[in-house]
Design an enzyme around this catalytic site. Sequence first.
Site, PDB file in Angstrom:
ATOM      1  N   HIS A  41       0.810  -1.216   0.000  1.00  0.00           N
ATOM      2  CA  HIS A  41       0.000   0.000   0.000  1.00  0.00           C
ATOM      3  C   HIS A  41       0.833   1.252   0.000  1.00  0.00           C
ATOM      4  O   HIS A  41       0.302   2.345   0.035  1.00  0.00           O
ATOM      5  CB  HIS A  41      -0.930  -0.003   1.206  1.00  0.00           C
ATOM      6  CG  HIS A  41      -1.959  -1.080   1.132  1.00  0.00           C
ATOM      7  ND1 HIS A  41      -3.114  -0.940   0.404  1.00  0.00           N
ATOM      8  CD2 HIS A  41      -1.959  -2.324   1.622  1.00  0.00           C
ATOM      9  CE1 HIS A  41      -3.802  -2.061   0.487  1.00  0.00           C
ATOM     10  NE2 HIS A  41      -3.120  -2.923   1.218  1.00  0.00           N
ATOM     11  N   ARG A  42       2.154   1.093  -0.044  1.00  0.00           N
ATOM     12  CA  ARG A  42       2.979   2.282   0.009  1.00  0.00           C
ATOM     13  C   ARG A  42       2.689   3.204  -1.171  1.00  0.00           C
ATOM     14  O   ARG A  42       2.682   4.426  -1.033  1.00  0.00           O
ATOM     15  CB  ARG A  42       4.460   1.917   0.044  1.00  0.00           C
ATOM     16  CG  ARG A  42       5.315   3.074   0.513  1.00  0.00           C
ATOM     17  CD  ARG A  42       6.774   2.823   0.251  1.00  0.00           C
ATOM     18  NE  ARG A  42       7.266   1.655   0.970  1.00  0.00           N
ATOM     19  CZ  ARG A  42       7.720   1.693   2.220  1.00  0.00           C
ATOM     20  NH1 ARG A  42       7.752   2.833   2.849  1.00  0.00           N
ATOM     21  NH2 ARG A  42       8.152   0.616   2.818  1.00  0.00           N
ATOM     22  N   ALA A  43       2.456   2.599  -2.338  1.00  0.00           N
ATOM     23  CA  ALA A  43       2.226   3.404  -3.537  1.00  0.00           C
ATOM     24  C   ALA A  43       1.029   4.327  -3.354  1.00  0.00           C
ATOM     25  O   ALA A  43       1.087   5.511  -3.705  1.00  0.00           O
ATOM     26  CB  ALA A  43       2.023   2.495  -4.742  1.00  0.00           C
ATOM     27  N   LEU A  70      -0.279   5.551  -0.603  1.00  0.00           N
ATOM     28  CA  LEU A  70       0.017   6.629   0.344  1.00  0.00           C
ATOM     29  C   LEU A  70       0.937   7.662  -0.276  1.00  0.00           C
ATOM     30  O   LEU A  70       0.713   8.864  -0.159  1.00  0.00           O
ATOM     31  CB  LEU A  70       0.670   6.041   1.607  1.00  0.00           C
ATOM     32  CG  LEU A  70      -0.159   4.987   2.336  1.00  0.00           C
ATOM     33  CD1 LEU A  70       0.615   4.411   3.495  1.00  0.00           C
ATOM     34  CD2 LEU A  70      -1.473   5.598   2.810  1.00  0.00           C
ATOM     35  N   VAL A  71       1.982   7.153  -0.960  1.00  0.00           N
ATOM     36  CA  VAL A  71       2.945   8.068  -1.560  1.00  0.00           C
ATOM     37  C   VAL A  71       2.264   8.920  -2.626  1.00  0.00           C
ATOM     38  O   VAL A  71       2.501  10.126  -2.726  1.00  0.00           O
ATOM     39  CB  VAL A  71       4.123   7.272  -2.164  1.00  0.00           C
ATOM     40  CG1 VAL A  71       4.968   8.168  -3.047  1.00  0.00           C
ATOM     41  CG2 VAL A  71       4.975   6.671  -1.064  1.00  0.00           C
TER      42      VAL A  71
END
Lengths: 347, 675
Positions: free
Chosen positions: B277-279, B281-282
């Site tokens: 899920h980092r993408a 958020l980023v």
Amino acid sequence: MKNRPIYPFTALVGQDTMKLALMLNVVNPGLSGVLIRGEKGTAKSTAVRALADILPEIPMFRDDPYQLDPNEEYEVYTEIRQTVQAESASAATPEVVMRKVRVVELPVGATEDRVVGTLDLEHALKKGEKRVEPGILAQAHRNILYVDEVNLLDDHVVDVLLDSAAMGVNTIEREGVSFSHPARFTLVGTMNPEEGELRPQLLDRFGLCVTIEGIRTTEERVAIMERRAAFDLDPERFAAHWQAESDALADRLLIARSLYPEVQIERPLLFEIARTCLEVGVDGHRGDIIMLKTAKTLAALDGRTQVESGDIRTASELVLPHRVRRQPLMEIADSVQNLRKRAMAGQ
Amino acid sequence: MERTVYPLAAVVGQAQLQQGLLLAAINPAVGGILLRGEKGTAKSTMVRALAALLPEIEVVRGCPYSCSMEPGSDRCPDCAQHFPTLDTRVRKTRLIELPLNATEDRVAGGIDFPRSLKSGRVVFAPGLLAAAHRGLLYVDEVNLLDDHIVDLILDAAASGENRIEREGISFRHPARFILVGTMNPEEGELRPQLLDRFGLCLEIAGSHDPEERVTLMERREAFDHNPAAFLTQHQQQSDQLAHRIARGRALLPGVRVAAHLRSFIGELCRENNVAGHRADLVMEQAARALAALEGKLEVSVDHIRVVAPMVLIHRRRDAQPPPPPPPPEEQQDEQQDETPPEENQEERNEQPQEDPSEQEAQPPPPQEQQTSPDDQPDPGEQQEQEGQQPDAGREEAVFEIGTTFKVKAISGAKDRVVRRGSGRRSRSRIAQKKGRYVKSALRPSDDLALDATLRAAAPFQRQRAGDDGLAVHLREQDLRSKIREKRIGNLLLFVVDASGSMGARGRMTASKGAVMSLLLDAYQKRDRVAMITFRKNEAAVNLPPTTSVDLAGKLLAEMPVGGRTPLSAGLVKCHEQVRNYLIKNPTAQPIVLFITDGKCNVTLANGKPVEESLYLAGALARDKRIRSIVVDTEEAGLVTFGLARRLAGAMEAQYFKIDDLKAQALVDIVRGNHT
């Protein structure tokens, strides 16, 4: 120790491209170095030493291990003295002396701490203070850094070398030391391609690249032997014999240096540079920039203040061969003009 | 030391790159930025130029950790104790450069030697992570950084604080920084964990417009000629940029993202099959930063569209891998064979088959098929990306070598045996006093780590004071030795089957392609290579162990094919070479690569060729220092002999089909799929 005279640069037979590349770098250190590719015994190191010998002397502070320029780097000097050598920072202005440009050698076995500098063991034990013991990069500032067999250097040493060569600054963050000092040097590397290629990244950092071979004509080979024998027999006399020519060359280099800032280039010629680079396909823009500088330096060396089309052609032969985009295993391009012709024909 | 830096505003082209840097400077929550590109594209220049434009921040006066006065923020122990009666000052946000030669104690911090000496107690000297707090940490050539140091940085970046538990120090301080990295993919790829840590990733290429190139040269010349004048000339633009960053930072907390746009972001990430899920958020943070940069308080669809490529480029996975190009000469006439009778017979039985790798391609999950029109651009971009890397060139006609590809990582695990050598394939402890000094240890050795020794002794100096004229008194228990690390290049011994059966049906082209790919890989990893070929009645050493991968490439191109298959002779010659190499380099780890279909018809003694070769292969397997890999060139068909697999079994070797060797591009590295 009485210095034995060095074999004069002007007495070298042949190898004109190498000599030209070295002279260009001496006139304009902004060209960021020469890579000499070729066999053993082709007068590579002799040429570098000989050239350093005829260069004008440079001013520096007495006993300054960082070889700083008294005219331009006085602030850096005081800063370094305050941070690194706190106890010796006397108020007196240091004495300025003149000395010859040195050829600093980086041996293949050099360890990283000797290259970048490290903690001074003796000082730490005696005085209980941290002090930096300058490395080879400090010695090389404003001098010529000569790296023999650059393709055999350890990878991490090459990385460090590359870093400093690019920035003109050596930053030490190791062994409890945090410190940086200027390290601008003329990088001269030699390599024998049979023993493996250089990494493309380091290859690109060398401004110019020349490939040399042993001389093939009998007359020239005889001339080499004769001159060498004469030099070995009586070096002083031999040097004296070539003195006039050496002086003339030294003058020419000095004139070129002073002329360089005034050299102009017309816009169409800039386009010629850009097109050449695009046609042969070089990575990035360093090729363009170095080619422009080389062409201007060539004009200055020729005593002109206007770049001509011929300068650009000569420059391309020195600047582009090692930059042409290639598979890692392809040959270094033999002739840029041929390559360009091929590229044109292909379109 | 002050340096004159080329101004960011004067960089020609690279608008996207400039934008990316500004976003990272405005919103630390985007989590760093990575610039990938060929050499000479102003990567480093732009990052260094950014430092001049960074806004001012309020820090606690005299605090080495740049603690903030804002309520609720992390503080170092000292500031936490005295809060809120702290004096502050305003200074520029810092850009800290991490040089490649940095050692662990300087990155994380360690004992302050002179101060510990004087005070007689342990005093902590903050490292680069402390200096980078609330600023930017810049690593040039980040792919060349030591794994040790990378781990330290990753740890701090993930937790937002730097914990030191070493050299008798137990200490922690906040370390929140924006990680900025530049790299040239030619020099090798980045570790997956580190790659994912960079929020944004930008690919850079040189300009192809002559006009732009000329402008670039002119500006560079002007700068070199008179840096000060050049800076003044671009002062106004620089001020504008700095103002935009400062304004962006001020606006950022108020920038809103509408709920439907959040789902749009989620949709985008799902379509591109990103991991984790980092993408998401980023991307949200980057879009907010872009809105703030433009002076808006509301994120729009366009903002998301602009930042999406920067977020996805290094995270995207293809729903379906692009079909591999069909091997050339696949449909070649069988009559050209010069193979011995027994092999011809088997070949006639073979049926043209579809490429085995297509069978392996996993069928995409159903919901991805629905969105497949949107997935279309991915394979295209993938190829474009590869086209920019000379290393990944697909076809090389000059060599008459088959399609080359990036190969999977082949290496042994990091080990504890002390070895000598130079290269990049396997990591190892180093016995010689060479290699990078990464950290120190309590361990007898003649490679003294002076700095660590002094730090260890420092706190005790008051008690040990004597009159022998020395300032520092060392005891045996203080002695620390250096732990150095470097990667050892392996010896890759290629044993190539050059018999007639290999010439059939374009097998040799594919095999040469595979060998070439392995050679290119060896080049990046600084391996030594050697090559043995066997054909007709004998095996020959074409290339004794050398670092000149170029030479191996040339030989490969010229290698003739034809004749019978003396596999046994190849095995014997191979053992001979490896044994000699091991006598000279007792600690080396040679890797033997057999490229063959396993069929053989020439024996050394009397007997059946296959049995003899299997027996010899078993003998080779007994030397445990040798790792072997068999690359099977036999095509999948109705009737396959599987001889190469049996050979691999006897040799206790890893077994690969040519297609199994292929590694996926950047995207797969993130997924950690390379073994």
